[in-house]
Design a protein around this motif. Structure first.
Motif, PDB file in Angstrom:
ATOM      1  N   ILE A  25       3.360 -13.402  10.751  1.00 51.76           N
ATOM      2  CA  ILE A  25       2.560 -12.236  10.376  1.00 51.76           C
ATOM      3  C   ILE A  25       3.072 -11.020  11.134  1.00 51.76           C
ATOM      4  O   ILE A  25       3.141 -11.010  12.350  1.00 51.76           O
ATOM      5  CB  ILE A  25       1.064 -12.475  10.638  1.00 51.76           C
ATOM      6  N   LYS A  26       3.470 -10.002  10.354  1.00 46.37           N
ATOM      7  CA  LYS A  26       3.985  -8.765  10.947  1.00 46.37           C
ATOM      8  C   LYS A  26       2.852  -7.853  11.389  1.00 46.37           C
ATOM      9  O   LYS A  26       2.874  -7.318  12.475  1.00 46.37           O
ATOM     10  CB  LYS A  26       4.887  -8.042   9.943  1.00 46.37           C
ATOM     11  N   GLU A  27       1.841  -7.695  10.507  1.00 43.61           N
ATOM     12  CA  GLU A  27       0.713  -6.821  10.827  1.00 43.61           C
ATOM     13  C   GLU A  27      -0.392  -6.997   9.801  1.00 43.61           C
ATOM     14  O   GLU A  27      -0.215  -7.646   8.782  1.00 43.61           O
ATOM     15  CB  GLU A  27       1.151  -5.357  10.887  1.00 43.61           C
ATOM     16  N   VAL A  28      -1.541  -6.387  10.102  1.00 31.45           N
ATOM     17  CA  VAL A  28      -2.675  -6.369   9.188  1.00 31.45           C
ATOM     18  C   VAL A  28      -2.971  -4.907   8.884  1.00 31.45           C
ATOM     19  O   VAL A  28      -3.098  -4.091   9.796  1.00 31.45           O
ATOM     20  CB  VAL A  28      -3.914  -7.049   9.812  1.00 31.45           C
ATOM     21  N   LEU A  29      -3.070  -4.600   7.601  1.00 33.96           N
ATOM     22  CA  LEU A  29      -3.316  -3.229   7.161  1.00 33.96           C
ATOM     23  C   LEU A  29      -4.675  -3.125   6.486  1.00 33.96           C
ATOM     24  O   LEU A  29      -5.133  -4.086   5.855  1.00 33.96           O
ATOM     25  CB  LEU A  29      -2.257  -2.809   6.131  1.00 33.96           C
ATOM     26  N   SER A  30      -5.299  -1.955   6.596  1.00 39.33           N
ATOM     27  CA  SER A  30      -6.449  -1.673   5.743  1.00 39.33           C
ATOM     28  C   SER A  30      -5.914  -1.604   4.317  1.00 39.33           C
ATOM     29  O   SER A  30      -4.764  -1.221   4.086  1.00 39.33           O
ATOM     30  CB  SER A  30      -7.090  -0.345   6.123  1.00 39.33           C
ATOM     31  N   TYR A  31      -6.764  -1.982   3.366  1.00 42.91           N
ATOM     32  CA  TYR A  31      -6.300  -2.033   1.981  1.00 42.91           C
ATOM     33  C   TYR A  31      -5.833  -0.668   1.506  1.00 42.91           C
ATOM     34  O   TYR A  31      -6.465   0.348   1.744  1.00 42.91           O
ATOM     35  CB  TYR A  31      -7.402  -2.559   1.052  1.00 42.91           C
ATOM     36  N   GLN A  32      -4.692  -0.672   0.834  1.00 46.55           N
ATOM     37  CA  GLN A  32      -4.198   0.502   0.131  1.00 46.55           C
ATOM     38  C   GLN A  32      -3.729   0.030  -1.236  1.00 46.55           C
ATOM     39  O   GLN A  32      -3.182  -1.059  -1.372  1.00 46.55           O
ATOM     40  CB  GLN A  32      -3.070   1.183   0.902  1.00 46.55           C
ATOM     41  N   SER A  33      -3.990   0.817  -2.242  1.00 44.44           N
ATOM     42  CA  SER A  33      -3.707   0.416  -3.617  1.00 44.44           C
ATOM     43  C   SER A  33      -2.201   0.362  -3.861  1.00 44.44           C
ATOM     44  O   SER A  33      -1.504   1.356  -3.708  1.00 44.44           O
ATOM     45  CB  SER A  33      -4.359   1.414  -4.568  1.00 44.44           C
ATOM     46  N   PRO A  34      -1.681  -0.813  -4.236  1.00 40.09           N
ATOM     47  CA  PRO A  34      -0.245  -0.935  -4.492  1.00 40.09           C
ATOM     48  C   PRO A  34       0.159  -0.301  -5.826  1.00 40.09           C
ATOM     49  O   PRO A  34      -0.648  -0.201  -6.744  1.00 40.09           O
ATOM     50  CB  PRO A  34      -0.006  -2.445  -4.552  1.00 40.09           C
ATOM     51  N   ALA A  35       1.426   0.102  -5.908  1.00 39.36           N
ATOM     52  CA  ALA A  35       1.980   0.577  -7.173  1.00 39.36           C
ATOM     53  C   ALA A  35       2.242  -0.633  -8.055  1.00 39.36           C
ATOM     54  O   ALA A  35       2.835  -1.614  -7.596  1.00 39.36           O
ATOM     55  CB  ALA A  35       3.275   1.339  -6.922  1.00 39.36           C
ATOM     56  N   PRO A  36       1.793  -0.599  -9.309  1.00 44.71           N
ATOM     57  CA  PRO A  36       2.017  -1.743 -10.188  1.00 44.71           C
ATOM     58  C   PRO A  36       3.506  -1.979 -10.430  1.00 44.71           C
ATOM     59  O   PRO A  36       4.303  -1.045 -10.404  1.00 44.71           O
ATOM     60  CB  PRO A  36       1.313  -1.351 -11.491  1.00 44.71           C
ATOM     61  N   VAL A  37       3.857  -3.233 -10.672  1.00 43.25           N
ATOM     62  CA  VAL A  37       5.243  -3.609 -10.949  1.00 43.25           C
ATOM     63  C   VAL A  37       5.282  -4.151 -12.375  1.00 43.25           C
ATOM     64  O   VAL A  37       4.731  -5.224 -12.638  1.00 43.25           O
ATOM     65  CB  VAL A  37       5.744  -4.676  -9.954  1.00 43.25           C
ATOM     66  N   PRO A  38       5.923  -3.428 -13.301  1.00 39.45           N
ATOM     67  CA  PRO A  38       6.000  -3.911 -14.685  1.00 39.45           C
ATOM     68  C   PRO A  38       6.690  -5.276 -14.748  1.00 39.45           C
ATOM     69  O   PRO A  38       7.711  -5.496 -14.102  1.00 39.45           O
ATOM     70  CB  PRO A  38       6.847  -2.845 -15.398  1.00 39.45           C
ATOM     71  N   GLY A  39       6.088  -6.193 -15.492  1.00 40.60           N
ATOM     72  CA  GLY A  39       6.671  -7.513 -15.673  1.00 40.60           C
ATOM     73  C   GLY A  39       6.499  -8.463 -14.502  1.00 40.60           C
ATOM     74  O   GLY A  39       7.085  -9.540 -14.480  1.00 40.60           O
ATOM     75  N   ALA A  40       5.683  -8.078 -13.521  1.00 39.75           N
ATOM     76  CA  ALA A  40       5.471  -8.944 -12.352  1.00 39.75           C
ATOM     77  C   ALA A  40       4.736 -10.204 -12.770  1.00 39.75           C
ATOM     78  O   ALA A  40       3.937 -10.194 -13.712  1.00 39.75           O
ATOM     79  CB  ALA A  40       4.679  -8.213 -11.272  1.00 39.75           C
ATOM     80  N   ARG A  41       4.990 -11.289 -12.040  1.00 42.26           N
ATOM     81  CA  ARG A  41       4.318 -12.557 -12.346  1.00 42.26           C
ATOM     82  C   ARG A  41       2.836 -12.463 -12.004  1.00 42.26           C
ATOM     83  O   ARG A  41       2.419 -11.608 -11.226  1.00 42.26           O
ATOM     84  CB  ARG A  41       4.991 -13.716 -11.630  1.00 42.26           C
ATOM     85  N   GLU A  42       2.062 -13.374 -12.572  1.00 44.81           N
ATOM     86  CA  GLU A  42       0.629 -13.418 -12.329  1.00 44.81           C
ATOM     87  C   GLU A  42       0.359 -13.594 -10.835  1.00 44.81           C
ATOM     88  O   GLU A  42       1.059 -14.346 -10.150  1.00 44.81           O
ATOM     89  CB  GLU A  42       0.008 -14.580 -13.102  1.00 44.81           C
ATOM     90  N   GLY A  43      -0.627 -12.880 -10.317  1.00 47.07           N
ATOM     91  CA  GLY A  43      -0.967 -12.965  -8.908  1.00 47.07           C
ATOM     92  C   GLY A  43      -0.369 -11.847  -8.071  1.00 47.07           C
ATOM     93  O   GLY A  43      -0.779 -11.633  -6.943  1.00 47.07           O
ATOM     94  N   VAL A  44       0.610 -11.125  -8.624  1.00 47.87           N
ATOM     95  CA  VAL A  44       1.219  -9.998  -7.911  1.00 47.87           C
ATOM     96  C   VAL A  44       0.446  -8.745  -8.277  1.00 47.87           C
ATOM     97  O   VAL A  44       0.345  -8.377  -9.450  1.00 47.87           O
ATOM     98  CB  VAL A  44       2.715  -9.838  -8.269  1.00 47.87           C
ATOM     99  N   GLU A  45      -0.104  -8.087  -7.258  1.00 50.73           N
ATOM    100  CA  GLU A  45      -0.861  -6.854  -7.500  1.00 50.73           C
ATOM    101  C   GLU A  45       0.061  -5.648  -7.605  1.00 50.73           C
ATOM    102  O   GLU A  45      -0.194  -4.719  -8.345  1.00 50.73           O
ATOM    103  CB  GLU A  45      -1.887  -6.638  -6.389  1.00 50.73           C
ATOM    104  N   GLY A  46       1.145  -5.652  -6.836  1.00 47.45           N
ATOM    105  CA  GLY A  46       2.070  -4.524  -6.865  1.00 47.45           C
ATOM    106  C   GLY A  46       2.860  -4.434  -5.574  1.00 47.45           C
ATOM    107  O   GLY A  46       2.983  -5.412  -4.830  1.00 47.45           O
ATOM    108  N   MET A  47       3.371  -3.236  -5.292  1.00 50.45           N
ATOM    109  CA  MET A  47       4.208  -3.000  -4.109  1.00 50.45           C
ATOM    110  C   MET A  47       3.645  -1.830  -3.304  1.00 50.45           C
ATOM    111  O   MET A  47       3.095  -0.887  -3.869  1.00 50.45           O
ATOM    112  CB  MET A  47       5.642  -2.645  -4.531  1.00 50.45           C
ATOM    113  N   ILE A  48       3.791  -1.931  -1.992  1.00 49.61           N
ATOM    114  CA  ILE A  48       3.464  -0.803  -1.106  1.00 49.61           C
ATOM    115  C   ILE A  48       4.650  -0.567  -0.177  1.00 49.61           C
ATOM    116  O   ILE A  48       5.458  -1.462   0.065  1.00 49.61           O
ATOM    117  CB  ILE A  48       2.179  -1.054  -0.267  1.00 49.61           C
TER     118      ILE A  48
END
Length: 141
Positions: A25-48
């Protein structure tokens, strides 16, 4: 007295408490909305972007086969530093860091069959589900 060999980070999703070894574990972050990734597999919310590193954010509810409707708003991202990159696990709340004793009394969970679940740990009269997300994240494309 039991010798402590590792620490774990305790988090909550719904009515259950989980613990993941802290070694990757590198760190724990407060939630921030990820950018969606087109075509991502199920369970992937996006990228930050975390200090110049791209982190793939996964839903904790998906990884643990939980009904998202039974969980309150997920408010933290646990960032894992793995050989294949950075992965974030979105969880409801991170509660604390606890010691994982060398001689854990780990029991299987017959009602929850999932590769991420390693067993259960009884600690301070609380039941924690021991999880390990590293192999799951490493298997992602």
């Amino acid at each position: 007295m039991e010798q402590v060999v590792e620490k774990g980070i305790c988090f909550r999703l719904g009515n259950e408490r989980y613990v993941h070894p802290i070694s990757n574990i590198k760190e724990v972050l407060s939630y921030q909305s990820p950018a969606p990734v087109p075509g991502a597999r199920e369970g992937v919310e996006g990228m930050i972007d975390v200090r110049g590193n791209m982190v793939t954010v996964l839903y904790g509810t998906y990884l643990l086969n939980l009904d998202p409707e039974e969980c309150e708003e997920e408010g933290h991202i646990i960032v894992l530093d793995l050989p294949d990159g950075y992965f974030g696990i979105r969880v409801e709340a991170v509660e604390r860091v606890m010691d994982l004793p060398e001689n854990n009394d780990i029991h299987g969970l017959e009602y929850r069959d999932h590769d991420c679940i390693q067993g259960t740990i009884q600690h301070d009269n609380e039941l924690y589900i021991l999880v390990e997300f590293n192999d799951y994240c490493a298997a992602l494309d």
